[in-house]
Design a protein around this motif. Sequence first.
Motif, mmCIF file in Angstrom:
data_model
loop_
_atom_site.group_PDB
_atom_site.id
_atom_site.type_symbol
_atom_site.label_atom_id
_atom_site.label_comp_id
_atom_site.label_asym_id
_atom_site.label_seq_id
_atom_site.Cartn_x
_atom_site.Cartn_y
_atom_site.Cartn_z
ATOM 1 N N ASP A 80 0.180 -1.644 0.295
ATOM 2 C CA ASP A 80 -0.401 0.158 -0.148
ATOM 3 C C ASP A 80 1.327 1.161 0.010
ATOM 4 N N ASP A 81 2.102 1.122 -0.403
ATOM 5 C CA ASP A 81 2.989 2.525 0.461
ATOM 6 C C ASP A 81 2.587 3.138 -1.087
ATOM 7 N N PRO A 82 2.583 4.894 -1.213
ATOM 8 C CA PRO A 82 2.233 5.162 -1.967
ATOM 9 C C PRO A 82 2.755 6.085 -2.529
ATOM 10 N N THR A 83 4.232 5.396 -2.909
ATOM 11 C CA THR A 83 5.438 5.570 -3.011
ATOM 12 C C THR A 83 5.759 4.377 -4.168
ATOM 13 N N ALA A 84 5.190 3.412 -4.058
ATOM 14 C CA ALA A 84 5.793 1.961 -4.607
ATOM 15 C C ALA A 84 4.961 2.489 -5.743
ATOM 16 N N LYS A 85 6.052 1.850 -7.304
ATOM 17 C CA LYS A 85 5.953 1.129 -7.974
ATOM 18 C C LYS A 85 4.888 0.731 -8.740
ATOM 19 N N VAL A 86 4.476 -0.371 -8.354
ATOM 20 C CA VAL A 86 3.907 -0.952 -8.684
ATOM 21 C C VAL A 86 3.184 -1.886 -7.568
ATOM 22 N N ARG A 87 1.447 -1.721 -8.111
ATOM 23 C CA ARG A 87 0.354 -2.340 -7.087
ATOM 24 C C ARG A 87 -1.017 -2.908 -7.574
ATOM 25 N N PRO A 88 -0.653 -3.157 -6.665
ATOM 26 C CA PRO A 88 -1.873 -4.719 -7.006
ATOM 27 C C PRO A 88 -3.445 -4.147 -7.835
ATOM 28 N N GLU A 89 -3.233 -3.457 -7.251
ATOM 29 C CA GLU A 89 -4.803 -2.889 -8.184
ATOM 30 C C GLU A 89 -4.265 -2.395 -10.176
ATOM 31 N N ASP A 90 -3.429 -2.196 -10.497
ATOM 32 C CA ASP A 90 -2.864 -1.961 -10.906
ATOM 33 C C ASP A 90 -3.230 -3.593 -11.596
ATOM 34 N N GLY A 91 -2.972 -4.345 -11.140
ATOM 35 C CA GLY A 91 -3.076 -5.838 -12.605
ATOM 36 C C GLY A 91 -4.937 -5.785 -12.413
ATOM 37 N N LEU A 92 -5.571 -5.171 -11.344
ATOM 38 C CA LEU A 92 -6.810 -5.648 -11.504
ATOM 39 C C LEU A 92 -7.015 -4.891 -13.145
ATOM 40 N N LEU A 93 -6.788 -3.507 -13.000
ATOM 41 C CA LEU A 93 -7.095 -2.166 -14.005
ATOM 42 C C LEU A 93 -6.610 -2.792 -15.681
ATOM 43 N N GLY A 94 -5.328 -3.654 -15.155
ATOM 44 C CA GLY A 94 -4.652 -3.510 -16.370
ATOM 45 C C GLY A 94 -5.248 -5.015 -17.155
ATOM 46 N N LEU A 95 -6.036 -5.910 -16.116
ATOM 47 C CA LEU A 95 -6.850 -6.680 -17.088
ATOM 48 C C LEU A 95 -8.262 -6.470 -17.322
ATOM 49 N N ARG A 96 -8.980 -5.800 -16.520
ATOM 50 C CA ARG A 96 -10.527 -4.815 -17.278
ATOM 51 C C ARG A 96 -9.438 -3.803 -18.488
ATOM 52 N N LYS A 97 -8.703 -3.410 -18.900
ATOM 53 C CA LYS A 97 -8.598 -2.731 -20.011
ATOM 54 C C LYS A 97 -7.988 -3.517 -21.000
ATOM 55 N N GLY A 98 -7.264 -4.762 -20.677
ATOM 56 C CA GLY A 98 -6.465 -5.588 -21.762
ATOM 57 C C GLY A 98 -7.296 -6.439 -21.702
ATOM 58 N N LEU A 99 -8.317 -6.921 -21.446
ATOM 59 C CA LEU A 99 -10.078 -7.928 -21.960
ATOM 60 C C LEU A 99 -10.679 -7.516 -22.100
ATOM 61 N N LYS A 100 -10.521 -5.656 -22.572
ATOM 62 C CA LYS A 100 -11.277 -4.675 -22.791
ATOM 63 C C LYS A 100 -12.427 -4.523 -22.179
ATOM 64 N N LEU A 101 -12.839 -5.234 -20.511
ATOM 65 C CA LEU A 101 -13.970 -5.312 -20.158
ATOM 66 C C LEU A 101 -14.733 -3.564 -19.696
ATOM 67 N N PHE A 102 -15.429 -3.245 -21.124
ATOM 68 C CA PHE A 102 -15.678 -2.180 -20.506
ATOM 69 C C PHE A 102 -17.248 -1.715 -19.643
ATOM 70 N N ALA A 103 -18.116 -2.843 -19.664
ATOM 71 C CA ALA A 103 -19.457 -2.885 -18.680
ATOM 72 C C ALA A 103 -19.502 -3.427 -17.881
ATOM 73 N N ASN A 104 -19.250 -2.704 -16.865
ATOM 74 C CA ASN A 104 -19.349 -3.395 -15.274
ATOM 75 C C ASN A 104 -20.591 -3.531 -14.730
ATOM 76 N N LEU A 105 -21.182 -4.421 -14.690
ATOM 77 C CA LEU A 105 -22.684 -4.721 -14.134
ATOM 78 C C LEU A 105 -22.732 -5.145 -12.213
ATOM 79 N N ARG A 106 -23.303 -4.870 -11.705
ATOM 80 C CA ARG A 106 -23.502 -4.637 -10.563
ATOM 81 C C ARG A 106 -24.779 -4.792 -9.395
ATOM 82 N N PRO A 107 -25.092 -5.771 -9.743
ATOM 83 C CA PRO A 107 -26.440 -5.980 -8.818
ATOM 84 C C PRO A 107 -26.784 -6.281 -7.438
ATOM 85 N N VAL A 108 -27.983 -5.033 -7.450
ATOM 86 C CA VAL A 108 -28.385 -5.010 -6.260
ATOM 87 C C VAL A 108 -29.681 -5.604 -5.717
ATOM 88 N N LYS A 109 -29.835 -6.753 -4.785
ATOM 89 C CA LYS A 109 -31.403 -7.079 -4.654
ATOM 90 C C LYS A 109 -31.474 -7.418 -3.135
#
Length: 363
Positions: A80-109
């Motif tokens: 979590d260090d704010p000065t870190a060069k790589v962060r775990p969240e980059d993996g998730l964002l990279g995957l979303r972008k890399g797989l072109k997952l533009f539509a996030n569906l979040r149902p609430v029931k």
Amino acid sequence: MRFNIVILPGDGVGPEVAAEGVKVLEAVGARFGHFFELEYCPIGGVAIDQFGVALPKKTLRKCEKSDAVLMGAVGGPKWDDPTAKVRPEDGLLGLRKGLKLFANLRPVKVLPMLIDSTTLKPAIIRGVDLMIVRELTGGIYFGRPKKQWQTAAGRKAVDSMLYSEREIERILRVGFELARSRRKKLVSVDKANVLESSRLWRQLAIELSKGYPDVELQHMLIDACAMRLIQRPADFDVIVTGNMFGDILTDEASMLAGSMGMLPSASLAGVPRAGERTFGMYEPIHGSAPRRAGQNIANPIAQIMSVAMMLRYSLGLVKGANAVEKAVSHVLEEGYRTYDIMEEGKTQVGTREMGDRVADRVS
Ligand code: IPM
Ligand code: MN
């Protein structure tokens, strides 16, 4: 049928809830005669520790070749260090972008048996059944410039909320299509009184609505929507909004359902249509909850419901999806609860036991 599924357990409680998702997936396979070939890949903090990057190329390649991806969660204080060069969240964002997952569906029931386990009054949340459609590969998460720099007057930082017509139109279309398949009410959320990107968003929503005369379109400012969501949540059917607004609104909306541990999500590469299969990644909306990790207490239901979404949207196994959702309701009706939704008179169970019970009820 045979399917290739990539499992990305990730960090914190991710591996624990992912294991329960897999358990339930396998119960569906056994019940309906499908075979799921599973491939486990590293992402997030575990990938940083092992390979120095949050999204190894091999992980991305395996995901690209799969029929669907099931993810746990990423992140934790270790990275979590704010000065870190790589962060775990980059993996998730990279995957979303890399797989072109533009539509996030979040149902609430709001499930009737959990109506008393939320912080809101039952009368307000009764009957809530809404879907938030969040744009996932654009907006302020990805816009450039994005940087921090030194000036004579001190440090400065910028993020850019950038949207193209094409990006806005395709996510609005997901909103309109979903509304059309539901109660035909679409709320488009923006900040058009201040932001230029929101003014483009609103114009495009108006233009597109001409092609959907059967859908009632309403525009709502993000601040007003945040208020309405807890004031009159049952009024909503489908909400469509940009990346950051959607991030915030979905955490808020999760409280309607009692716990973040209840909410699944689908990140899709196309417009979901009945009878069609769309590639996607499926994950609970809760994070890695590092303080809960390794104790067998996390609620696996969000992950299990994500499996149901995967069966429905990417694999075309609607019967399997319904069976999973029914199994979850069944177990909750029997009174089993994880700590986050525990109430007096109910039976508290751990992560694995909840998963076992749901898997047993898949029929
Ligand atoms: C989510 C999460 C992610 C996001 C984080 C982990 C990058 O909060 O999926 O809502 O902000 O999109
Ligand atoms: Mn979030």
